[in-house]
Design a protein around this motif. Structure first.
Motif, PDB file in Angstrom:
ATOM      1  N   HIS A  62       0.831  -1.206   0.000  1.00  0.00           N
ATOM      2  CA  HIS A  62       0.000   0.000   0.000  1.00  0.00           C
ATOM      3  C   HIS A  62       0.863   1.254   0.000  1.00  0.00           C
ATOM      4  N   GLU A  65       2.041   2.044  -3.449  1.00  0.00           N
ATOM      5  CA  GLU A  65       1.012   2.712  -4.238  1.00  0.00           C
ATOM      6  C   GLU A  65       0.934   4.199  -3.888  1.00  0.00           C
ATOM      7  N   GLN A  66       1.037   4.504  -2.611  1.00  0.00           N
ATOM      8  CA  GLN A  66       1.012   5.907  -2.186  1.00  0.00           C
ATOM      9  C   GLN A  66       2.230   6.668  -2.722  1.00  0.00           C
ATOM     10  N   ASP A  69       1.573   7.922  -6.040  1.00  0.00           N
ATOM     11  CA  ASP A  69       0.774   9.149  -6.007  1.00  0.00           C
ATOM     12  C   ASP A  69       1.658  10.365  -5.765  1.00  0.00           C
ATOM     13  N   GLY A 269       2.641   5.513   5.744  1.00  0.00           N
ATOM     14  CA  GLY A 269       1.435   5.269   4.969  1.00  0.00           C
ATOM     15  C   GLY A 269       0.190   5.822   5.635  1.00  0.00           C
ATOM     16  N   GLN A 270       0.111   5.666   6.951  1.00  0.00           N
ATOM     17  CA  GLN A 270      -1.033   6.208   7.695  1.00  0.00           C
ATOM     18  C   GLN A 270      -1.043   7.733   7.643  1.00  0.00           C
ATOM     19  N   TYR A 271       0.138   8.338   7.733  1.00  0.00           N
ATOM     20  CA  TYR A 271       0.241   9.799   7.628  1.00  0.00           C
ATOM     21  C   TYR A 271      -0.275  10.269   6.274  1.00  0.00           C
ATOM     22  N   LEU A 272       0.160   9.601   5.207  1.00  0.00           N
ATOM     23  CA  LEU A 272      -0.267  10.003   3.869  1.00  0.00           C
ATOM     24  C   LEU A 272      -1.771   9.801   3.679  1.00  0.00           C
ATOM     25  N   ALA A 273      -2.338   8.790   4.319  1.00  0.00           N
ATOM     26  CA  ALA A 273      -3.755   8.474   4.145  1.00  0.00           C
ATOM     27  C   ALA A 273      -4.677   9.373   4.958  1.00  0.00           C
ATOM     28  N   THR A 274      -4.191   9.890   6.086  1.00  0.00           N
ATOM     29  CA  THR A 274      -5.083  10.590   7.011  1.00  0.00           C
ATOM     30  C   THR A 274      -4.774  12.065   7.212  1.00  0.00           C
TER      31      THR A 274
END
Length: 410
Positions: A62, A65-66, A69, A269-274
């Motif tokens: 995941h 994938e980020q 982006d 990943g959590q930082y980028l998602a939230t």
């Protein structure tokens, strides 16, 4: 692997009374640290069994994938399967060098170039040949002439290493026209390009420049990092590589560390998602712009007229040139005694040249501290100029090849 004698001086330079214009340390205090703390706590609570376990040698799917982006902001269209997550982009650089370099092979690099890259190339016994730069980046004619001369001499060129955006240490950016010229020259010669781009999203004017990799998927390995746009403490970088090189990178990665930290990958990943990470990058850009302006204004008003410098459009660094007869490495002890630090230019050339140059970093000190640091440094330079005028030269030191200051100077 050779330690630099200036390490001891920088132990002194880290004292709070010394204004350090040396280290390329991001200003992580500008992050929403409370939110980052909550994010990390939630990660352990909700996904601890995964975050604290071994992971894939290629990196979390995941997150890859980020990363695609993020790279899309610089015009790169890529598949997550071609991304290899690394322990900072420095490890990606080490792995690439391990894969390609045999002792005596040639690496082309800008002159000056990133000290961490030169140390890696030296450790693997590569021969670094510098390519001339000016205020618009690599000079294509110099690149073409150097490749021709090396090919004629039968010297094997393994790759060109370049930092095209807000280069470390010079602060210059490769312009659009030259980007295509560099790609064309290397493609004709069959020379792989290693594009190291930690500062590409930290430009102060306009949209990010298109990456070299955006126009050549087969001839460029792109190295990226979250160290400058998030925080270096996570130690998360990546390489985007053609399939055959990617496979070797995964093998080399597993050989080096088995698997890197699942915890830090999932945290990023959590930082980028939230979190609004694009807005955070804008915050960093404005902060570094203010500090860049403070440094340039102080240099303009305080430095002797014989001193010149670059005017970066982003990133962390200004490259200053001293008057004839002055040696930046030789005057560093006096500067530290006057409570200001910089990085001598000799560390950014494989042969120890660059004595008249120094790298000044504006990313970490507050603007008023930057101005005070330049005031102290200008006084040291004026004293050295007086020595030169009286005795014919300023302080001079012997140079013994590549310097490798610690990570705080990266």
């Amino acid at each position: 692997m050779v330690a630099s004698e200036i390490r001891a001086l920088f132990a002194v330079a880290s004292r709070p009374e010394v204004v350090s214009l040396a280290g390329g340390m991001p200003y992580v205090t500008a992050l929403p640290l409370d939110m980052v703390g909550e994010l990390v706590s939630e990660l352990v609570t909700r996904r601890g069994p995964v975050a604290l376990q071994y992971g894939s040698g290629q990196g979390d799917p995941h997150l890859r994938e980020q990363i695609c982006d993020v790279m899309r902001l610089e015009g790169i269209q890529a598949a997550a399967d071609d991304v290899v997550v690394t322990v900072g982009s420095q490890q990606a650089l080490d792995l690439i060098t391990r894969i390609f370099i045999d002792p005596g092979d040639v690496v082309l690099a800008e002159g000056p170039s990133y000290v961490g890259a030169l140390g890696t190339f030296s450790a693997y016994q590569a021969k670094v040949v510098h390519i001339a730069m000016d205020d618009q980046g690599i000079v294509p004619e110099s690149l073409a002439q150097t490749i021709y001369a090396l090919e004629t001499a039968g010297a094997p060129i393994k790759f060109l290493y370049t930092i095209p955006n807000f280069q470390n240490p010079a602060g210059v950016t490769l312009n659009i026209a030259r980007r295509q010229q560099v790609l064309d020259i290397c493609q004709r010669a069959g020379v792989l390009i290693i594009e190291d781009n930690p500062y590409g999203l930290l430009g102060f004017d306009g949209e990010p420049m298109p990456a070299l990799r955006a126009d050549n998927a087969d001839g460029v390995v792109y190295l990226g990092s979250f160290s400058k746009t998030l925080a270096p403490g996570f130690r998360v970088g990546w390489a985007l590589a053609p399939h055959a090189i990617r496979d070797k990178l995964v093998l080399a990665m597993e050989s080096a560390v088995l698997s890197h930290s699942s915890f830090t990958q999932l945290a990023v990943g959590q930082y980028l998602a939230t979190q609004p990470w694009r807005e955070q990058i804008k915050t960093f850009r404005e902060l570094y712009r203010e500090r860049r302006d403070a440094l340039l204004d102080a240099l303009e008003s305080l430095m002797p007229p014989e001193v010149t410098w670059t005017r970066p459009g982003g990133g962390f660094f200004v490259w200053a040139t001293l008057p004839e007869g002055l040696d930046s490495k030789a005057i560093l002890p006096r500067a530290v005694a006057e409570r200001v630090a910089f990085v001598p230019g000799t560390g950014f050339f494989s042969d120890g040249s660059g004595a008249r140059h120094m790298r000044l970093s504006y990313c970490y000190p507050e603007p008023d501290r930057i101005r005070e640091g330049v005031r102290r440094l200008a006084g040291v330079i004026e004293q050295e100029m007086q020595l030169r005028d009286t005795f014919g030269t300023g302080s001079v030191r012997e140079h013994n090849g590549v310097d490798t200051p610690g990570p705080d100077l990266a």
